[in-house]
Structure formats: C-alpha cells, structure tokens
Design a protein around this motif. Structure first.
Motif, mmCIF file in Angstrom:
data_model
loop_
_atom_site.group_PDB
_atom_site.id
_atom_site.type_symbol
_atom_site.label_atom_id
_atom_site.label_comp_id
_atom_site.label_asym_id
_atom_site.label_seq_id
_atom_site.Cartn_x
_atom_site.Cartn_y
_atom_site.Cartn_z
ATOM 1 N N HIS A 109 -22.436 -11.383 -2.820
ATOM 2 C CA HIS A 109 -23.339 -10.765 -1.847
ATOM 3 C C HIS A 109 -23.415 -11.525 -0.532
ATOM 4 C CE1 HIS A 109 -24.710 -7.620 -4.473
ATOM 5 N NE2 HIS A 109 -24.807 -8.515 -5.458
ATOM 6 N N THR A 110 -23.193 -12.798 -0.542
ATOM 7 C CA THR A 110 -23.248 -13.568 0.690
ATOM 8 C C THR A 110 -22.264 -14.741 0.610
ATOM 9 O OG1 THR A 110 -24.649 -14.845 2.171
ATOM 10 C CG2 THR A 110 -25.326 -14.762 -0.123
ATOM 11 N N PRO A 111 -20.966 -14.454 0.825
ATOM 12 C CA PRO A 111 -19.940 -15.498 0.689
ATOM 13 C C PRO A 111 -20.143 -16.687 1.630
ATOM 14 C CG PRO A 111 -18.933 -13.340 0.984
ATOM 15 C CD PRO A 111 -20.401 -13.170 1.137
ATOM 16 N N ASP A 112 -20.736 -16.455 2.800
ATOM 17 C CA ASP A 112 -20.952 -17.556 3.739
ATOM 18 C C ASP A 112 -22.320 -18.216 3.563
ATOM 19 O OD1 ASP A 112 -22.512 -15.504 4.667
ATOM 20 O OD2 ASP A 112 -21.836 -15.660 6.745
ATOM 21 N N LEU A 113 -23.075 -17.765 2.545
ATOM 22 C CA LEU A 113 -24.399 -18.291 2.199
ATOM 23 C C LEU A 113 -25.438 -18.127 3.313
ATOM 24 C CD1 LEU A 113 -23.385 -21.547 0.305
ATOM 25 C CD2 LEU A 113 -23.950 -19.320 -0.652
ATOM 26 N N SER A 114 -25.239 -17.159 4.188
ATOM 27 C CA SER A 114 -26.198 -16.940 5.275
ATOM 28 C C SER A 114 -27.514 -16.345 4.781
ATOM 29 C CB SER A 114 -25.592 -16.012 6.324
ATOM 30 O OG SER A 114 -25.310 -14.750 5.751
ATOM 31 N N LYS A 115 -27.500 -15.631 3.656
ATOM 32 C CA LYS A 115 -28.718 -15.014 3.127
ATOM 33 C C LYS A 115 -29.259 -15.752 1.907
ATOM 34 C CE LYS A 115 -27.216 -10.503 4.652
ATOM 35 N NZ LYS A 115 -26.769 -9.185 4.228
ATOM 36 N N GLU A 116 -28.760 -16.924 1.652
ATOM 37 C CA GLU A 116 -29.194 -17.702 0.476
ATOM 38 C C GLU A 116 -30.630 -18.194 0.673
ATOM 39 O OE1 GLU A 116 -29.528 -19.237 -2.994
ATOM 40 O OE2 GLU A 116 -27.645 -18.278 -2.475
#
Length: 44
Positions: free
Chosen positions: A27-34
């Motif tokens: 869902h968020t490969p770049d971890l921007s929504k983690e």
C-alpha cells in the motif's frame, strides 16, 4: 501441550508480522503513509 501452544503462538506472531510488512509494502512502498512512529520520526 505447552510445546503445541508455543508453536501455535510462534507461528501466529511470525505470520502476522510478515503479513503486516507485506501489506505495508503493497500500500505504501515508499512508506509515505506509514503511521508507525519508528518509521515516520526516526526513519527506521
């Protein structure tokens, strides 16, 4: 019985953590929504 309970709990912990990592990456490969503070604040 204790060994069986131990292995069931161990399997569940490993399964749930690996599934969480898989879903997070999907869902968020770049971890921007983690939402995890270790990731968002510390960058781990």
């Amino acid at each position: 019985m204790k060994r069986l309970k131990f292995f069931i709990i161990l399997f569940w912990m490993l399964f749930s953590k690996s599934y969480d990592a898989y879903c997070t990456f999907e869902h968020t490969p770049d971890l921007s929504k983690e939402a995890n503070p270790l990731v968002t604040i510390l960058g781990l």
